[in-house]
Design a protein around this motif. Structure first.
Motif, PDB file in Angstrom:
ATOM      1  N   ASP A 139       0.801  -1.216   0.000  1.00  0.00           N
ATOM      2  CA  ASP A 139       0.000   0.000   0.000  1.00  0.00           C
ATOM      3  C   ASP A 139       0.838   1.273   0.000  1.00  0.00           C
ATOM      4  O   ASP A 139       0.437   2.288  -0.589  1.00  0.00           O
ATOM      5  N   GLU A 140       1.990   1.231   0.657  1.00  0.00           N
ATOM      6  CA  GLU A 140       2.715   2.466   0.901  1.00  0.00           C
ATOM      7  C   GLU A 140       3.805   2.796  -0.131  1.00  0.00           C
ATOM      8  O   GLU A 140       4.090   3.972  -0.360  1.00  0.00           O
ATOM      9  N   ILE A 141       4.411   1.788  -0.747  1.00  0.00           N
ATOM     10  CA  ILE A 141       5.468   2.082  -1.726  1.00  0.00           C
ATOM     11  C   ILE A 141       4.933   2.905  -2.900  1.00  0.00           C
ATOM     12  O   ILE A 141       5.561   3.897  -3.307  1.00  0.00           O
ATOM     13  N   PRO A 142       3.771   2.580  -3.483  1.00  0.00           N
ATOM     14  CA  PRO A 142       3.246   3.445  -4.553  1.00  0.00           C
ATOM     15  C   PRO A 142       3.004   4.878  -4.080  1.00  0.00           C
ATOM     16  O   PRO A 142       3.217   5.833  -4.835  1.00  0.00           O
ATOM     17  N   ALA A 143       2.579   5.022  -2.818  1.00  0.00           N
ATOM     18  CA  ALA A 143       2.351   6.366  -2.279  1.00  0.00           C
ATOM     19  C   ALA A 143       3.661   7.134  -2.149  1.00  0.00           C
ATOM     20  O   ALA A 143       3.719   8.343  -2.414  1.00  0.00           O
ATOM     21  N   VAL A 144       4.726   6.426  -1.744  1.00  0.00           N
ATOM     22  CA  VAL A 144       6.045   7.069  -1.659  1.00  0.00           C
ATOM     23  C   VAL A 144       6.512   7.500  -3.040  1.00  0.00           C
ATOM     24  O   VAL A 144       6.997   8.623  -3.238  1.00  0.00           O
ATOM     25  N   LEU A 145       6.352   6.619  -4.016  1.00  0.00           N
ATOM     26  CA  LEU A 145       6.797   6.922  -5.378  1.00  0.00           C
ATOM     27  C   LEU A 145       5.988   8.059  -5.991  1.00  0.00           C
ATOM     28  O   LEU A 145       6.492   8.791  -6.857  1.00  0.00           O
ATOM     29  N   ALA A 146       4.744   8.207  -5.552  1.00  0.00           N
ATOM     30  CA  ALA A 146       3.885   9.249  -6.123  1.00  0.00           C
ATOM     31  C   ALA A 146       4.202  10.641  -5.587  1.00  0.00           C
ATOM     32  O   ALA A 146       3.751  11.640  -6.158  1.00  0.00           O
ATOM     33  N   GLU A 147       4.981  10.711  -4.495  1.00  0.00           N
ATOM     34  CA  GLU A 147       5.336  12.017  -3.936  1.00  0.00           C
ATOM     35  C   GLU A 147       6.251  12.762  -4.903  1.00  0.00           C
ATOM     36  O   GLU A 147       7.315  12.281  -5.282  1.00  0.00           O
ATOM     37  N   SER A 148       5.840  13.967  -5.298  1.00  0.00           N
ATOM     38  CA  SER A 148       6.650  14.765  -6.231  1.00  0.00           C
ATOM     39  C   SER A 148       7.699  15.599  -5.502  1.00  0.00           C
ATOM     40  O   SER A 148       8.744  15.939  -6.076  1.00  0.00           O
ATOM     41  N   ASN A 149       7.436  15.912  -4.228  1.00  0.00           N
ATOM     42  CA  ASN A 149       8.378  16.701  -3.438  1.00  0.00           C
ATOM     43  C   ASN A 149       9.404  15.769  -2.798  1.00  0.00           C
ATOM     44  O   ASN A 149       9.040  14.895  -2.008  1.00  0.00           O
ATOM     45  N   PRO A 150      10.699  15.936  -3.129  1.00  0.00           N
ATOM     46  CA  PRO A 150      11.727  15.027  -2.585  1.00  0.00           C
ATOM     47  C   PRO A 150      11.747  14.980  -1.060  1.00  0.00           C
ATOM     48  O   PRO A 150      11.961  13.916  -0.473  1.00  0.00           O
ATOM     49  N   LYS A 151      11.528  16.138  -0.404  1.00  0.00           N
ATOM     50  CA  LYS A 151      11.541  16.164   1.051  1.00  0.00           C
ATOM     51  C   LYS A 151      10.384  15.360   1.626  1.00  0.00           C
ATOM     52  O   LYS A 151      10.546  14.591   2.576  1.00  0.00           O
ATOM     53  N   GLN A 152       9.191  15.527   1.032  1.00  0.00           N
ATOM     54  CA  GLN A 152       8.030  14.776   1.498  1.00  0.00           C
ATOM     55  C   GLN A 152       8.191  13.284   1.218  1.00  0.00           C
ATOM     56  O   GLN A 152       7.772  12.448   2.018  1.00  0.00           O
ATOM     57  N   ARG A 153       8.795  12.970   0.064  1.00  0.00           N
ATOM     58  CA  ARG A 153       9.036  11.556  -0.256  1.00  0.00           C
ATOM     59  C   ARG A 153       9.958  10.923   0.772  1.00  0.00           C
ATOM     60  O   ARG A 153       9.715   9.813   1.243  1.00  0.00           O
ATOM     61  N   GLY A 154      11.026  11.641   1.140  1.00  0.00           N
ATOM     62  CA  GLY A 154      11.951  11.118   2.145  1.00  0.00           C
ATOM     63  C   GLY A 154      11.280  10.926   3.491  1.00  0.00           C
ATOM     64  O   GLY A 154      11.502   9.919   4.171  1.00  0.00           O
ATOM     65  N   SER A 155      10.436  11.896   3.873  1.00  0.00           N
ATOM     66  CA  SER A 155       9.727  11.787   5.147  1.00  0.00           C
ATOM     67  C   SER A 155       8.753  10.612   5.140  1.00  0.00           C
ATOM     68  O   SER A 155       8.665   9.849   6.120  1.00  0.00           O
ATOM     69  N   HIS A 156       8.038  10.449   4.022  1.00  0.00           N
ATOM     70  CA  HIS A 156       7.089   9.334   3.894  1.00  0.00           C
ATOM     71  C   HIS A 156       7.826   7.996   3.961  1.00  0.00           C
ATOM     72  O   HIS A 156       7.375   7.049   4.626  1.00  0.00           O
ATOM     73  N   LEU A 157       8.970   7.923   3.299  1.00  0.00           N
ATOM     74  CA  LEU A 157       9.759   6.689   3.309  1.00  0.00           C
ATOM     75  C   LEU A 157      10.255   6.368   4.720  1.00  0.00           C
ATOM     76  O   LEU A 157      10.225   5.210   5.148  1.00  0.00           O
ATOM     77  N   ASN A 158      10.703   7.380   5.453  1.00  0.00           N
ATOM     78  CA  ASN A 158      11.182   7.151   6.820  1.00  0.00           C
ATOM     79  C   ASN A 158      10.070   6.611   7.713  1.00  0.00           C
ATOM     80  O   ASN A 158      10.289   5.698   8.518  1.00  0.00           O
ATOM     81  N   HIS A 159       8.867   7.171   7.566  1.00  0.00           N
ATOM     82  CA  HIS A 159       7.730   6.672   8.359  1.00  0.00           C
ATOM     83  C   HIS A 159       7.409   5.225   7.986  1.00  0.00           C
ATOM     84  O   HIS A 159       7.089   4.403   8.852  1.00  0.00           O
ATOM     85  N   LEU A 160       7.488   4.917   6.692  1.00  0.00           N
ATOM     86  CA  LEU A 160       7.212   3.553   6.252  1.00  0.00           C
ATOM     87  C   LEU A 160       8.229   2.575   6.822  1.00  0.00           C
ATOM     88  O   LEU A 160       7.879   1.490   7.303  1.00  0.00           O
ATOM     89  N   VAL A 161       9.489   2.944   6.774  1.00  0.00           N
ATOM     90  CA  VAL A 161      10.551   2.080   7.303  1.00  0.00           C
ATOM     91  C   VAL A 161      10.336   1.825   8.789  1.00  0.00           C
ATOM     92  O   VAL A 161      10.507   0.696   9.272  1.00  0.00           O
ATOM     93  N   GLU A 162       9.936   2.859   9.522  1.00  0.00           N
ATOM     94  CA  GLU A 162       9.649   2.685  10.952  1.00  0.00           C
ATOM     95  C   GLU A 162       8.535   1.657  11.165  1.00  0.00           C
ATOM     96  O   GLU A 162       8.628   0.776  12.016  1.00  0.00           O
TER      97      GLU A 162
END
Length: 285
Positions: A96-119
């Protein structure tokens, strides 16, 4: 005995009652816990009443053995169903979350989303091993490589000491576990049963977090990404425990989790590279 519906649909399964429902549907009273205990006690009393002492003792021994076997089977069943539920939860989160991370156009938001997912994923892995080993003192940590050849902690499960976040230090690719895994071509899993022993053998680099008392043994597995046949170790996945509870069979699931992390991180990395290529093309136009 109730007949099962030949066509059933389950969206969620309560693993805490799964055994009981299955047990009730497949057994009659005399073979359930209550019936078996009643029959066991009644038989022993009758044997002692008519002075069949040896038979009564045998009744108690055999009945106790069967009771223990029932208990072990029930425990194994519940352990398996609970760990399977955590396994599904991990893949569900990833899907569910990897497509959402990839869809983020803002690099900072993508990084933040990825960090939350990893947690969240480290929490799911910890939950899986807690259910598998029936031990609530198991946790999970993942380190991910940065651009300087260092592995930085990006995810920790909730059972670890909070001070780790402030004390955490990078591990260079040529130090400690990172170097040890790379010498094995980033394949396989290390079982560290004693951190002091691992330190003396050069497998472990001491850091400030070694003062914490929440990790004394661990599994360590490389996270590998593959690009056009080229392998690269981009992370280290660790499952930790306060005491030595791991055996060789525990190394199989962590490799599967690490492979999934490798695919997910590689997909995100490819998306980042594509963004860079697009920006360069626009600037040169």
């Amino acid at each position: 005995m109730a007949k099962k519906d030949p066509n059933q649909h389950f969206e969620e399964v309560d693993t805490s009652i799964l055994w009981e429902d299955d047990w009730k549907s497949k057994t009659v009273f005399i073979t359930k816990y209550g019936g078996a205990l009643l029959g066991h006690i009644s038989g022993a009393i009758v044997c002692f009443w008519v002075q069949w002492i040896s038979t009564g003792i045998a009744f108690i021994i055999v009945g106790s053995g069967l009771g223990w076997m029932f208990w072990v089977r029930r425990s194994d069943f519940r352990k398996r169903t609970r760990s399977d539920a955590k396994l599904h939860s991990f893949f569900h989160e990833l899907r569910d979350e990897i497509p959402a991370v990839l869809a983020e156009s803002n690099p900072k938001q993508r990084g933040s989303h990825l960090n939350h997912l990893v947690e969240r994923l480290t929490q799911e892995i910890a939950g899986y091993y807690r259910a598998l080993k029936r031990n609530d003192e198991i946790d999970c940590i993942i380190r991910i490589a940065n651009g300087n050849g260092e592995f930085i902690t990006r995810g920790r499960s909730d059972g670890l000491e909070k001070s780790r976040k402030e004390k955490s230090e990078p591990i260079h690719m040529n130090e400690g576990l990172a170097a040890a895994l790379r010498t094995k071509d980033a394949r396989g899993v290390y079982i560290i049963r004693s951190i002091p022993e691992a330190t003396s053998r050069g497998l472990w680099k001491r850091t400030a977090t070694d003062d914490c008392l929440d990790v004394n043994a661990l599994l360590a597995c490389p996270v590998v990404a593959v690009d056009h046949g080229t392998r690269a170790m981009i992370g280290i996945l660790c499952v930790t425990a306060k005491r030595d509870v791991f055996d060789v069979t525990d190394t199989v699931p962590i490799k599967a989790f690490a492979d999934c992390f490798g695919m997910a991180l590689a997909a995100v990395g490819e998306a980042v590279c594509e963004d860079v290529r697009i920006k360069k093309a626009k600037s040169n136009a």
